[in-house]
Write an enzyme that holds these catalytic residues in place. Structure first.
Site, short mmCIF file in Angstrom:
data_model
loop_
_atom_site.label_atom_id
_atom_site.label_comp_id
_atom_site.label_asym_id
_atom_site.label_seq_id
_atom_site.Cartn_x
_atom_site.Cartn_y
_atom_site.Cartn_z
N CYS A 94 -33.12 16.60 21.41
CA CYS A 94 -33.44 15.65 21.79
C CYS A 94 -35.10 16.05 22.44
O CYS A 94 -35.10 16.85 23.14
CB CYS A 94 -32.47 15.53 23.36
SG CYS A 94 -33.26 14.17 24.26
N CYS B 59 -36.85 7.80 24.10
CA CYS B 59 -36.20 8.68 23.08
C CYS B 59 -37.21 9.54 22.39
O CYS B 59 -38.06 8.85 21.68
CB CYS B 59 -35.23 8.21 22.23
SG CYS B 59 -34.45 9.26 21.01
#
Length: 246
Positions: free
Chosen positions: A69, A191
């Site tokens: 991530c 993101c």
């Protein structure tokens, strides 16, 4: 247990460190619940590693694990620095590989894992798609109007290809990205790996500059650069609060 809340570009994370690795998927679901828990997009747990500063365990809010991530990696680096687990330049292990980070106060830059092309460009559901892995798989489509971002299209593509889905547009030299994330199963405010995939797809296919400012849905300013086959990702990280859960 003591834990912290961090926010990176609109992505929020619950973070703590411990000496023991174990399955914390149910804990992630509990802590990330925005009504009965702390509330977050994901849980990050830092554990010791013999060859690097630390290793992380990353869980989405639904309890599923993720290899990488981008925003979470920046949040984890700042947390580790603030808690004396590393210096202002560090490296740590994720399932996707080793991530290197540099911390300058609350501005954190990470060198992401080497991007991988998962398929040639293809068309489906009225959009042209690029497919890259920038730590986790991402589908990217470039549009003239970001309001064309469609949850149903995103959900369909996400399930079919088991990937995150990104709609992107280059406007006045700024790359704007909206992302539907697996594990959250909805659009998120940002993101990191999705922005990286959009930046890389544009650089490879549309001749984007190797250094760009990027805006996610949250509107925060981030920077991407491609150098020596590595994507560098930089932006501010906010330490929201520390708390104790009984």
């Amino acid at each position: 247990m003591q834990l912290s809340k961090y926010n990176a570009s609109g992505n929020d994370f619950v973070i703590f460190h411990t000496f023991k690795s174990e399955d914390r998927s149910q804990l992630a679901v509990s802590l990330c619940d925005r009504f009965n828990g702390v509330g977050a997009d994901g849980l990050i747990v830092l554990v010791p590693d013999s060859n690097s500063d630390f290793k992380w365990e990353f869980y989405n809010s639904d309890g599923s694990s993720a290899a990488m991530c981008g925003n979470g990696s920046r949040a984890a680096a700042l947390y580790a620095f603030k808690n004396g687990l590393c210096k202002d330049e560090c490296e740590f292990v994720t399932t996707a590989g080793v991530i290197k980070a540099k911390i300058e106060q609350n501005l954190v830059e990470v060198a992401l894992t080497t991007p991988k092309k998962l398929s040639d460009e293809f068309s489906e559901l009225g959009f042209d798609w690029h497919f890259y892995d920038t730590g986790v798989p991402h589908l990217v489509t470039f549009v003239n109007d970001l309001s064309k971002f469609d949850l149903q299209t995103s959900a369909t593509m996400r399930k079919k290809y088991n990937a995150n889905v990104n709609f992107a547009k280059l406007e006045n030299g700024i790359l704007k990205v909206r992302t539907f994330e697996r594990g959250v199963e909805n659009e998120t405010n940002a993101c990191g790996t999705g922005m990286a995939a959009s930046f890389y797809a544009g650089y490879k296919s549309l001749k984007f500059a190797p250094n760009l400012k990027v805006n996610p849905k949250s509107g925060e300013e981030l920077w991407m650069r491609f150098e020596d086959e590595v994507i560098y990702f930089k932006g501010m990280v906010k330490h929201c609060f520390d708390t104790t859960i009984y």
